[in-house]
Scaffold this motif. Structure first.
Motif, mmCIF file in Angstrom:
data_model
loop_
_atom_site.group_PDB
_atom_site.id
_atom_site.type_symbol
_atom_site.label_atom_id
_atom_site.label_comp_id
_atom_site.label_asym_id
_atom_site.label_seq_id
_atom_site.Cartn_x
_atom_site.Cartn_y
_atom_site.Cartn_z
ATOM 1 N N THR A 16 1.121 -0.950 0.101
ATOM 2 C CA THR A 16 0.206 -0.298 -0.085
ATOM 3 C C THR A 16 0.657 1.518 -0.282
ATOM 4 O O THR A 16 2.050 0.829 -0.208
ATOM 5 N N TYR A 17 0.149 2.334 0.166
ATOM 6 C CA TYR A 17 0.822 3.366 0.541
ATOM 7 C C TYR A 17 2.192 3.989 1.799
ATOM 8 O O TYR A 17 2.631 4.889 2.075
ATOM 9 N N ARG A 18 1.727 2.534 2.396
ATOM 10 C CA ARG A 18 2.573 2.525 3.945
ATOM 11 C C ARG A 18 3.812 1.390 3.462
ATOM 12 O O ARG A 18 3.809 0.575 4.799
ATOM 13 N N GLU A 19 4.317 1.593 2.806
ATOM 14 C CA GLU A 19 5.340 0.862 1.891
ATOM 15 C C GLU A 19 6.591 0.876 2.348
ATOM 16 O O GLU A 19 7.452 0.069 1.912
ATOM 17 N N ASN A 75 1.085 1.603 -3.764
ATOM 18 C CA ASN A 75 -0.511 1.782 -4.436
ATOM 19 C C ASN A 75 -0.597 2.772 -3.107
ATOM 20 O O ASN A 75 -1.702 2.954 -2.569
ATOM 21 N N ALA A 76 -1.451 3.873 -3.959
ATOM 22 C CA ALA A 76 -2.357 4.594 -3.525
ATOM 23 C C ALA A 76 -3.415 4.735 -2.880
ATOM 24 O O ALA A 76 -4.453 5.303 -2.205
ATOM 25 N N ILE A 77 -4.364 3.941 -3.754
ATOM 26 C CA ILE A 77 -5.290 3.797 -4.353
ATOM 27 C C ILE A 77 -6.134 2.598 -3.081
ATOM 28 O O ILE A 77 -5.602 1.379 -3.075
ATOM 29 N N VAL A 78 -6.941 2.826 -2.273
ATOM 30 C CA VAL A 78 -7.083 1.854 -0.690
ATOM 31 C C VAL A 78 -7.653 0.269 -1.850
ATOM 32 O O VAL A 78 -8.998 0.893 -2.718
ATOM 33 N N GLY A 79 -7.461 -0.737 -1.679
ATOM 34 C CA GLY A 79 -7.563 -2.007 -2.836
ATOM 35 C C GLY A 79 -7.528 -2.189 -3.531
ATOM 36 O O GLY A 79 -6.758 -3.245 -4.095
ATOM 37 N N PHE A 82 -2.208 -5.217 2.537
ATOM 38 C CA PHE A 82 -3.045 -4.793 2.597
ATOM 39 C C PHE A 82 -3.670 -3.999 3.891
ATOM 40 O O PHE A 82 -3.840 -4.862 4.940
ATOM 41 N N GLY A 83 -4.510 -2.635 3.991
ATOM 42 C CA GLY A 83 -4.785 -2.513 5.416
ATOM 43 C C GLY A 83 -5.957 -3.055 5.802
ATOM 44 O O GLY A 83 -7.028 -3.755 4.217
ATOM 45 N N GLU A 84 -6.952 -2.866 7.096
ATOM 46 C CA GLU A 84 -8.108 -3.382 7.154
ATOM 47 C C GLU A 84 -8.681 -2.834 6.151
ATOM 48 O O GLU A 84 -10.594 -2.749 6.134
ATOM 49 N N GLY A 85 -8.781 -1.307 5.944
ATOM 50 C CA GLY A 85 -9.744 -0.539 5.377
ATOM 51 C C GLY A 85 -9.840 -0.632 3.799
ATOM 52 O O GLY A 85 -11.640 -0.842 3.649
ATOM 53 N N ALA A 86 -9.561 -2.067 3.512
ATOM 54 C CA ALA A 86 -9.386 -1.925 2.007
ATOM 55 C C ALA A 86 -10.709 -3.297 1.856
ATOM 56 O O ALA A 86 -11.433 -3.597 0.681
ATOM 57 N N ASN A 101 -4.382 -5.155 9.485
ATOM 58 C CA ASN A 101 -4.921 -4.941 10.686
ATOM 59 C C ASN A 101 -4.220 -4.161 12.016
ATOM 60 O O ASN A 101 -4.237 -3.734 13.065
ATOM 61 N N ASN A 102 -4.628 -2.304 11.340
ATOM 62 C CA ASN A 102 -4.142 -1.798 12.658
ATOM 63 C C ASN A 102 -5.480 -0.993 13.586
ATOM 64 O O ASN A 102 -5.512 -0.019 13.737
ATOM 65 N N GLY A 103 -6.405 -1.707 12.799
ATOM 66 C CA GLY A 103 -7.768 -1.220 13.859
ATOM 67 C C GLY A 103 -7.929 0.467 13.225
ATOM 68 O O GLY A 103 -9.182 0.614 13.844
ATOM 69 N N TYR A 104 -7.709 0.756 12.579
ATOM 70 C CA TYR A 104 -8.093 2.467 11.526
ATOM 71 C C TYR A 104 -8.002 1.948 10.702
ATOM 72 O O TYR A 104 -6.829 2.097 9.903
ATOM 73 N N ALA A 105 -9.058 2.910 9.504
ATOM 74 C CA ALA A 105 -8.627 3.292 8.485
ATOM 75 C C ALA A 105 -8.409 4.972 8.491
ATOM 76 O O ALA A 105 -9.619 5.749 8.718
ATOM 77 N N MET A 106 -7.073 4.932 8.324
ATOM 78 C CA MET A 106 -6.489 6.621 8.474
ATOM 79 C C MET A 106 -7.379 6.283 10.346
ATOM 80 O O MET A 106 -6.231 5.906 11.172
ATOM 81 N N GLY A 107 -7.932 7.698 10.199
ATOM 82 C CA GLY A 107 -8.907 8.248 11.283
ATOM 83 C C GLY A 107 -9.884 7.632 11.463
ATOM 84 O O GLY A 107 -10.071 7.858 12.659
HETATM 85 C C1 LIG Z 1 -9.990 3.777 -3.308
HETATM 86 C C2 LIG Z 1 -10.054 4.852 -2.104
HETATM 87 N N1 LIG Z 1 -10.464 5.600 -1.376
HETATM 88 C C3 LIG Z 1 -10.566 6.032 -0.339
HETATM 89 C C4 LIG Z 1 -9.431 6.633 -0.319
HETATM 90 C C5 LIG Z 1 -8.485 8.045 0.748
HETATM 91 N N2 LIG Z 1 -7.918 6.982 1.755
HETATM 92 C C6 LIG Z 1 -6.670 7.394 2.369
HETATM 93 S S1 LIG Z 1 -6.153 6.249 3.164
HETATM 94 C C7 LIG Z 1 -7.981 5.211 3.367
HETATM 95 C C8 LIG Z 1 -8.094 4.052 4.553
HETATM 96 C C9 LIG Z 1 -7.609 3.315 4.585
HETATM 97 O O1 LIG Z 1 -7.252 2.495 5.798
HETATM 98 P P1 LIG Z 1 -6.641 1.452 5.415
HETATM 99 O O2 LIG Z 1 -6.376 0.519 3.935
HETATM 100 O O3 LIG Z 1 -6.860 0.712 6.924
HETATM 101 O O4 LIG Z 1 -4.221 1.863 5.415
HETATM 102 P P2 LIG Z 1 -4.419 2.564 7.037
HETATM 103 O O5 LIG Z 1 -5.975 2.898 8.035
HETATM 104 O O6 LIG Z 1 -3.156 1.771 7.215
HETATM 105 O O7 LIG Z 1 -3.627 3.522 6.236
HETATM 106 C C10 LIG Z 1 -8.783 5.930 2.670
HETATM 107 C C11 LIG Z 1 -10.147 5.929 2.906
HETATM 108 C C12 LIG Z 1 -8.310 6.122 -0.402
HETATM 109 N N3 LIG Z 1 -6.894 6.670 -1.080
HETATM 110 N N4 LIG Z 1 -8.609 5.544 -2.393
#
Ligand SMILES: Cc1ncc(C[n+]2csc(CCOP(=O)(O)OP(=O)(O)O)c2C)c(N)n1
Length: 198
Positions: free
Chosen positions: A71-74, A120-124, A150-154, A180-186
Motif C-alpha cells: 500500500t502507500y504505507r510501504e 499503491n495510493a488507491i485503497v484496495g 493491504f490495510g483492513e480499510g480495503a 489490521n491496525n484497527g483504524y482506516a486512517m482515522g
Molecule cells: C479507493 C480509495 N478510497 C478512499 C481513499 C482515501 N483513503 C486514504 S487512506 C484511507 C484509509 C485506509 O485504511 P487502511 O487500508 O486500513 O490503511 P491504514 O489505516 O493502515 O493507512 C482512505 C479511505 C483512497 N486512497 N482510495
C-alpha cells in the motif's frame, strides 16, 4: 485454537535479526518524519511505525522471483525487500536516482529489479494487481508467489471481494496479508465495517 507447540521456535540469532530489521525500518521512518516536518519531503508521507514486525517477518521468506505488492504505507516493505535505502529516500525527494525515477514519491515506491510492485495510493488497488500478477505467473508456468499487503480499510472495497474470489476460484499463487491496525486512517474499524472479525 493454537497451542504453544504451534508457535514458531526462533533462536537468538533469528530473533536478533528480526529486531534489527524492525529497528532499521523505525530509524528510517523517524528520519522521514524529521525531514517531512522540515518540509524537505513534500506531498504525503505515511509511516509504518508499530507494524514493522509484519514486513520483517514475512518479506525475508520470499524468493527473488516472488513478487510483492503493498500500500502507500510501504517504506518498510521496500527496505526489507532489498530496495536500497538511498534509492527509497531519493524517491521521497523526487530525485531521478529514486527507485521510481523520482516520479512516485513516498506512496509509489517501485522497483522492477526487486519485483516490488508498489506503493499503491488507491485503497484496495493492490489486490487486483496482485491477483493479476499471480495469474500471469500461473499462465507462464512460473512458480513465483505474489504477496499482497493491504490495510483492513480495503475490506470495505469491492476490489477486495473480487480479488479474493478469483484468487480462490482459480487457486492462484497469491498470499494476501491484512495489516489490521484497527483504524482506516482515522476511522475506527467498527465505524466502517459491519464485520469487525477481519
Ligand atoms: C479507493 C480509495 N478510497 C478512499 C481513499 C482515501 N483513503 C486514504 S487512506 C484511507 C484509509 C485506509 O485504511 P487502511 O487500508 O486500513 O490503511 P491504514 O489505516 O493502515 O493507512 C482512505 C479511505 C483512497 N486512497 N482510495
Amino acid at each position: 485454537m493454537s497451542s504453544a507447540a504451534d508457535k514458531p521456535h526462533l533462536g537468538r540469532i533469528e530473533i536478533r535479526a528480526l529486531l534489527k530489521t524492525m529497528i532499521r525500518i523505525r530509524r528510517f521512518e523517524d528520519k522521514c518524519a524529521e525531514l517531512y516536518s522540515q518540509q524537505k519531503i513534500r506531498g504525503f508521507l505515511h509511516l509504518y511505525d508499530g507494524q514493522e514486525a509484519i514486513a520483517a517477518g514475512i518479506v525475508p521468506l520470499l524468493k527473488a522471483k516472488d513478487r510483492l505488492v503493498a500500500t502507500y504505507r510501504e517504506h518498510g516493505h521496500a527496505l526489507v525487500r532489498g530496495v536500497p535505502m538511498g534509492a527509497v529516500l531519493a524517491e521521497m525527494f523526487g530525485k531521478a536516482e529514486g527507485c521510481a525515477g523520482g516520479r512516485g514519491g513516498s506512496m509509489h515506491l517501485f522497483s522492477k529489479a526487486h519485483n516490488f510492485y508498489g506503493g499503491n495510493a488507491i485503497v484496495g488497488g493492490g489486490l487486483p494487481l496482485a491477483t493479476g500478477l499471480a495469474l500471469a505467473d500461473r499462465m507462464q508456468g512460473s512458480e513465483a508467489v505474489t504477496v499482497c499487503f493491504f490495510g483492513e480499510g480495503a475490506v470495505a472495497e469491492g476490489e477486495f471481494h473480487e480479488s479474493l474470489n478469483l484468487a480462490s476460484l482459480w487457486q492462484l499463487p497469491v498470499l494476501f496479508v491484512c495489516e489490521n491496525n484497527g483504524y482506516a486512517m482515522g476511522t475506527a474499524l467498527a465505524r466502517s465495517e459491519a464485520e469487525t472479525d477481519i
